[in-house]
Design an enzyme around this catalytic site. Sequence first.
Site, PDB file in Angstrom:
ATOM      1  N   LYS A   1       0.847  -1.200   0.000  1.00 17.62           N
ATOM      2  CA  LYS A   1       0.000   0.000   0.000  1.00 17.62           C
ATOM      3  C   LYS A   1       0.881   1.248   0.000  1.00 17.62           C
ATOM      4  O   LYS A   1       1.567   1.530   0.979  1.00 17.62           O
ATOM      5  CB  LYS A   1      -0.915   0.045   1.226  1.00 17.62           C
ATOM      6  CG  LYS A   1      -1.945   1.162   1.087  1.00 17.62           C
ATOM      7  CD  LYS A   1      -2.435   1.721   2.400  1.00 17.62           C
ATOM      8  CE  LYS A   1      -1.687   2.930   2.876  1.00 17.62           C
ATOM      9  NZ  LYS A   1      -1.846   4.163   2.095  1.00 17.62           N
TER      10      LYS A   1
ATOM     11  N   GLU B   1      10.631   1.234   9.817  1.00 15.88           N
ATOM     12  CA  GLU B   1      11.634   2.265   9.477  1.00 15.88           C
ATOM     13  C   GLU B   1      10.958   3.608   9.696  1.00 15.88           C
ATOM     14  O   GLU B   1      10.082   3.988   8.922  1.00 15.88           O
ATOM     15  CB  GLU B   1      12.055   2.132   8.005  1.00 15.88           C
ATOM     16  CG  GLU B   1      12.806   0.869   7.678  1.00 15.88           C
ATOM     17  CD  GLU B   1      14.237   0.875   8.183  1.00 15.88           C
ATOM     18  OE1 GLU B   1      14.714   1.913   8.681  1.00 15.88           O
ATOM     19  OE2 GLU B   1      14.873  -0.183   8.089  1.00 15.88           O
TER      20      GLU B   1
ATOM     21  N   CYS C   1      14.044  10.898   5.562  1.00 13.16           N
ATOM     22  CA  CYS C   1      14.180  10.449   6.946  1.00 13.16           C
ATOM     23  C   CYS C   1      15.596  10.670   7.463  1.00 13.16           C
ATOM     24  O   CYS C   1      15.794  10.834   8.656  1.00 13.16           O
ATOM     25  CB  CYS C   1      13.802   8.973   7.047  1.00 13.16           C
ATOM     26  SG  CYS C   1      14.713   7.935   5.910  1.00 13.16           S
TER      27      CYS C   1
ATOM     28  N   GLU D   1      10.839  15.958  14.537  1.00  9.48           N
ATOM     29  CA  GLU D   1      11.143  15.763  13.117  1.00  9.48           C
ATOM     30  C   GLU D   1      10.270  16.738  12.318  1.00  9.48           C
ATOM     31  O   GLU D   1       9.048  16.736  12.458  1.00  9.48           O
ATOM     32  CB  GLU D   1      10.835  14.328  12.697  1.00  9.48           C
ATOM     33  CG  GLU D   1      11.242  14.071  11.257  1.00  9.48           C
ATOM     34  CD  GLU D   1      10.839  12.694  10.743  1.00  9.48           C
ATOM     35  OE1 GLU D   1       9.694  12.270  10.986  1.00  9.48           O
ATOM     36  OE2 GLU D   1      11.676  12.048  10.088  1.00  9.48           O
TER      37      GLU D   1
HETATM   38  P1  NAP Z   1       2.925   8.344   7.651  1.00  5.98           P
HETATM   39  O1  NAP Z   1       1.901   9.377   7.811  1.00  5.98           O
HETATM   40  O2  NAP Z   1       3.341   7.562   8.838  1.00  5.98           O
HETATM   41  O3  NAP Z   1       2.410   7.381   6.505  1.00  5.98           O
HETATM   42  C1  NAP Z   1       3.176   6.298   6.035  1.00  5.98           C
HETATM   43  C2  NAP Z   1       2.261   5.267   5.418  1.00  5.98           C
HETATM   44  O4  NAP Z   1       1.411   4.727   6.443  1.00  5.98           O
HETATM   45  C3  NAP Z   1       1.319   5.810   4.348  1.00  5.98           C
HETATM   46  O5  NAP Z   1       1.121   4.838   3.367  1.00  5.98           O
HETATM   47  C4  NAP Z   1       0.061   6.055   5.147  1.00  5.98           C
HETATM   48  O6  NAP Z   1      -1.089   6.069   4.328  1.00  5.98           O
HETATM   49  C5  NAP Z   1       0.051   4.864   6.061  1.00  5.98           C
HETATM   50  N1  NAP Z   1      -0.759   5.034   7.270  1.00  5.98           N
HETATM   51  C6  NAP Z   1      -1.252   6.170   7.829  1.00  5.98           C
HETATM   52  N2  NAP Z   1      -1.963   5.885   8.939  1.00  5.98           N
HETATM   53  C7  NAP Z   1      -1.918   4.540   9.107  1.00  5.98           C
HETATM   54  C8  NAP Z   1      -2.439   3.642  10.081  1.00  5.98           C
HETATM   55  N3  NAP Z   1      -3.142   4.062  11.128  1.00  5.98           N
HETATM   56  N4  NAP Z   1      -2.179   2.323   9.942  1.00  5.98           N
HETATM   57  C9  NAP Z   1      -1.448   1.867   8.919  1.00  5.98           C
HETATM   58  N5  NAP Z   1      -0.931   2.670   7.949  1.00  5.98           N
HETATM   59  C10 NAP Z   1      -1.154   3.998   8.046  1.00  5.98           C
HETATM   60  O7  NAP Z   1       4.262   8.952   7.060  1.00  5.98           O
HETATM   61  P2  NAP Z   1       4.421   9.911   5.811  1.00  5.98           P
HETATM   62  O8  NAP Z   1       3.964  11.265   6.205  1.00  5.98           O
HETATM   63  O9  NAP Z   1       3.855   9.274   4.602  1.00  5.98           O
HETATM   64  O10 NAP Z   1       6.015   9.890   5.643  1.00  5.98           O
HETATM   65  C11 NAP Z   1       6.860  10.645   6.418  1.00  5.98           C
HETATM   66  C12 NAP Z   1       7.454   9.842   7.570  1.00  5.98           C
HETATM   67  O11 NAP Z   1       8.116   8.686   7.081  1.00  5.98           O
HETATM   68  C13 NAP Z   1       8.510  10.606   8.312  1.00  5.98           C
HETATM   69  O12 NAP Z   1       8.338  10.444   9.691  1.00  5.98           O
HETATM   70  C14 NAP Z   1       9.800   9.964   7.863  1.00  5.98           C
HETATM   71  O13 NAP Z   1      10.878  10.086   8.740  1.00  5.98           O
HETATM   72  C15 NAP Z   1       9.398   8.566   7.677  1.00  5.98           C
HETATM   73  N6  NAP Z   1      10.339   7.876   6.800  1.00  5.98           N
HETATM   74  C16 NAP Z   1      11.213   6.984   7.345  1.00  5.98           C
HETATM   75  C17 NAP Z   1      12.152   6.347   6.547  1.00  5.98           C
HETATM   76  C18 NAP Z   1      13.123   5.350   7.109  1.00  5.98           C
HETATM   77  O14 NAP Z   1      13.680   4.593   6.350  1.00  5.98           O
HETATM   78  N7  NAP Z   1      13.351   5.312   8.399  1.00  5.98           N
HETATM   79  C19 NAP Z   1      12.188   6.626   5.187  1.00  5.98           C
HETATM   80  C20 NAP Z   1      11.289   7.557   4.667  1.00  5.98           C
HETATM   81  C21 NAP Z   1      10.363   8.160   5.482  1.00  5.98           C
HETATM   82  P3  NAP Z   1      -1.707   7.458   3.821  1.00  5.98           P
HETATM   83  O15 NAP Z   1      -0.611   8.297   3.379  1.00  5.98           O
HETATM   84  O16 NAP Z   1      -2.573   7.022   2.715  1.00  5.98           O
HETATM   85  O17 NAP Z   1      -2.434   8.030   4.987  1.00  5.98           O
END
Ligand code: NAP
Length: 499
Positions: free
Chosen positions: A191, A266, A300, A397
């Site tokens: 997804k 991650e 990230c 962050e």
């Molecule tokens: P996010 O809001 O946590 O969303 C990530 C994914 O999870 C999306 O596909 C999102 O879907 C889905 N999601 C949202 N709520 C959920 C729930 N309750 N249960 C299951 N899945 C759910 O993060 P983002 O804003 O897309 O990305 C930014 C974050 O990713 C930052 O914190 C960044 O540091 C982190 N990141 C970490 C790494 C690493 O390797 N450590 C790499 C890249 C990014 P929807 O978008 O459709 O809501």
Amino acid sequence: MTSEIDFANATHPFLDGAPKRMLIGGQWVAAASGKTFETRNPATGELLAVVPEGDREDIDRAVAAARAAFEGPWRRMKPDERAALMHALADVLDAHYDELAWLDTLDMGSPIRHTRGSRRHLVGLMRYFAGQATAIHGLTAETSLNGDMFAATLKEPVGVVGAIIPWNASPGMMGLKLAPSLAAGCAVILKPAELAPLCASYYAELWQEAGGPPGSLNVLHGYGADVGAAMAAHDGIDKITFTGSTAVGKSIVQAAAGNLKKVTLELGGKSPFIVFPDADQDLVARTAAAWCFVASGQACVAASRVFVRADIYDSFIEKVRDAALQMRLGDPMDPHTDLGPLVSAQQKARVSDHIRSGMEEGARMLCGDEPVPDIGHYVRPTVFADVDPDMRIAREEIFGPVLSLFKFDDEEGLLRVVNDTPFGLSGSVWTHNLERALRVARAIDAGQIGVNVHAPMSPQTPFGGNKQSGWGREFARNGLEEFLKIKAITIKIGDKPSM
Ligand code: NAP
Ligand code: MG
């Protein structure tokens, strides 16, 4: 491969105006409910495509398709056959990489120069794990049991994997989730984030073109709170591999408790970038800016906390400001652009709120308040000096183009502040003093540290977070092991009782 595409003026072949579909069991389908949502270009607001909005019924269908593949032809494939398919995918990926990067830039706004730059890395990642597919093995052991025994361990695929990815680097995330899962022999339900759904569907087409069998990869679209949360809770899914925010990571752990599915996470970061006086200050200042503002800070591993020793602080922060001011903000399709827009209006509002808090809490803004284009969610590279470790910009962050500069006097004081964070993803130390480099690198609580290089990611070295930056590792052999389970088999030889 060099491309003849005029990215700024051509129409992407994938964006033909037709509604996009989800891939379930080898078929491209609409959502069972018929619901859809729109994905737009964050630089222009233009509608790119209409995408199905999946729900529970679609997840059940995808789980059934993945299970059938996992218990059927996909599972029976030999390691070298899986490897051959993965190499075929690497070939197709290489051939279509520009289209993938182009789609990513359209969907989430990262500059084309940046998205196109990952070709070798992503093709190489697939090939690395294709090799790993043929090198899965357990061991034999001499046991302490009475009697004559033969004991061995088997490594088996963990089963049906749910992969949930963020919007900030879809092609890379697709590779990182798929390559080790496929190498291990798992079936995947992926997804993508609803803010950038297109690369996932395009990537799945490439897997089909490479000959990927039905059900081995399924792609569901929809909202995280619905589809993502339901995947995390689904009893038919054996493992979740998740990249995203720490807050959502925690909710996935809770949802996964129902069937105690395995979880790899991650998550977020607040990575330190530490500069000592013997480093090449001009080069290192430019590198700090480049690594903080990469993808407009939506990375990230962004170097969001830059620590500078007091004796070079005043001159170094000027160099960082100059480097930030030289970065070109604008149309992400222009090959000279360094910073595109943020992914959404909401993300811009969040980042702007952090910038306001930095000013209100007394950090000194060196640059960032110059005007931005009216259309598109742009934020200028913003540099704050004299940041106090208690300020919000130092602790949270931001996931935007905001660089915080800290002054330090000695290593002890430095490390206290560096490690005073819930995050532990990455970081770098800039010095040619080998002993100092090792001392500091060892003392930082993070999953990976670079010395005179920031966030080096290579298939051969594990990547992942300590503390609240994650569970488990991606890349390298460690990344493969996350998708394998281990079974011990002990065979008694002969009739002599063992008890
Ligand atoms: P996010 O809001 O946590 O969303 C990530 C994914 O999870 C999306 O596909 C999102 O879907 C889905 N999601 C949202 N709520 C959920 C729930 N309750 N249960 C299951 N899945 C759910 O993060 P983002 O804003 O897309 O990305 C930014 C974050 O990713 C930052 O914190 C960044 O540091 C982190 N990141 C970490 C790494 C690493 O390797 N450590 C790499 C890249 C990014 P929807 O978008 O459709 O809501
Ligand atoms: Mg979009």
